[in-house]
Design a protein around this motif. Sequence first.
Motif, PDB file in Angstrom:
ATOM      1  N   MET A  42       0.832  -1.204   0.000  1.00 47.54           N
ATOM      2  CA  MET A  42       0.000   0.000   0.000  1.00 47.54           C
ATOM      3  C   MET A  42       0.866   1.252   0.000  1.00 47.54           C
ATOM      4  SD  MET A  42      -3.180  -1.219   2.484  1.00 47.54           S
ATOM      5  CE  MET A  42      -2.920   0.143   3.539  1.00 47.54           C
ATOM      6  N   TYR A  43       1.944   1.246   0.771  1.00 45.74           N
ATOM      7  CA  TYR A  43       2.860   2.384   0.783  1.00 45.74           C
ATOM      8  C   TYR A  43       3.489   2.591  -0.590  1.00 45.74           C
ATOM      9  CZ  TYR A  43       7.189   4.945   1.283  1.00 45.74           C
ATOM     10  OH  TYR A  43       8.209   5.833   1.091  1.00 45.74           O
ATOM     11  N   ALA A  44       3.943   1.509  -1.224  1.00 44.41           N
ATOM     12  CA  ALA A  44       4.579   1.626  -2.537  1.00 44.41           C
ATOM     13  C   ALA A  44       3.597   2.169  -3.567  1.00 44.41           C
ATOM     14  CB  ALA A  44       5.114   0.268  -2.977  1.00 44.41           C
ATOM     15  N   ARG A  48       3.995   5.795  -5.497  1.00 47.62           N
ATOM     16  CA  ARG A  48       3.970   5.907  -6.960  1.00 47.62           C
ATOM     17  C   ARG A  48       2.841   6.825  -7.413  1.00 47.62           C
ATOM     18  NH1 ARG A  48       8.698   4.274  -9.188  1.00 47.62           N
ATOM     19  NH2 ARG A  48       9.312   2.300  -8.319  1.00 47.62           N
ATOM     20  N   ALA A  49       1.679   6.725  -6.796  1.00 47.39           N
ATOM     21  CA  ALA A  49       0.542   7.553  -7.197  1.00 47.39           C
ATOM     22  C   ALA A  49       0.799   9.038  -6.927  1.00 47.39           C
ATOM     23  CB  ALA A  49      -0.718   7.099  -6.472  1.00 47.39           C
ATOM     24  N   PHE A  53       3.634   8.090 -10.885  1.00 47.93           N
ATOM     25  CA  PHE A  53       4.024   6.804 -11.451  1.00 47.93           C
ATOM     26  C   PHE A  53       5.325   6.905 -12.248  1.00 47.93           C
ATOM     27  CE2 PHE A  53      -0.493   6.254 -10.657  1.00 47.93           C
ATOM     28  CZ  PHE A  53      -0.485   5.064  -9.975  1.00 47.93           C
ATOM     29  N   GLU A  54       6.252   7.741 -11.790  1.00 48.47           N
ATOM     30  CA  GLU A  54       7.569   7.868 -12.423  1.00 48.47           C
ATOM     31  C   GLU A  54       8.449   6.713 -11.995  1.00 48.47           C
ATOM     32  OE1 GLU A  54       8.891  10.581 -14.293  1.00 48.47           O
ATOM     33  OE2 GLU A  54       6.959  11.601 -14.375  1.00 48.47           O
ATOM     34  N   PHE A  55       9.094   6.072 -12.952  1.00 50.26           N
ATOM     35  CA  PHE A  55       9.979   4.960 -12.637  1.00 50.26           C
ATOM     36  C   PHE A  55      11.425   5.381 -12.763  1.00 50.26           C
ATOM     37  CE2 PHE A  55       6.073   2.742 -13.706  1.00 50.26           C
ATOM     38  CZ  PHE A  55       5.980   1.893 -12.642  1.00 50.26           C
TER      39      PHE A  55
END
Length: 55
Positions: A42-44, A48-49, A53-55
């Motif tokens: 949930m944290y991850a 990201r949100a 959502f940058e990788f």
Amino acid sequence: MGTLVRFKNLYVEAFDDCKPEILVLLLKAYSVFSAVMILLAMYAFMHRAVNGFEF
């Protein structure tokens, strides 16, 4: 607060009559591990949100 107490009581009652103590310890450790993994996922996702959502 009452909901947390209810969940705690259910958790404690679930292991009351389990006879092999090693099995009880393994099941409790697995339940804590699973809860930590769910919180980590949930944290991850939230991280990201929030960051687009940058990788």
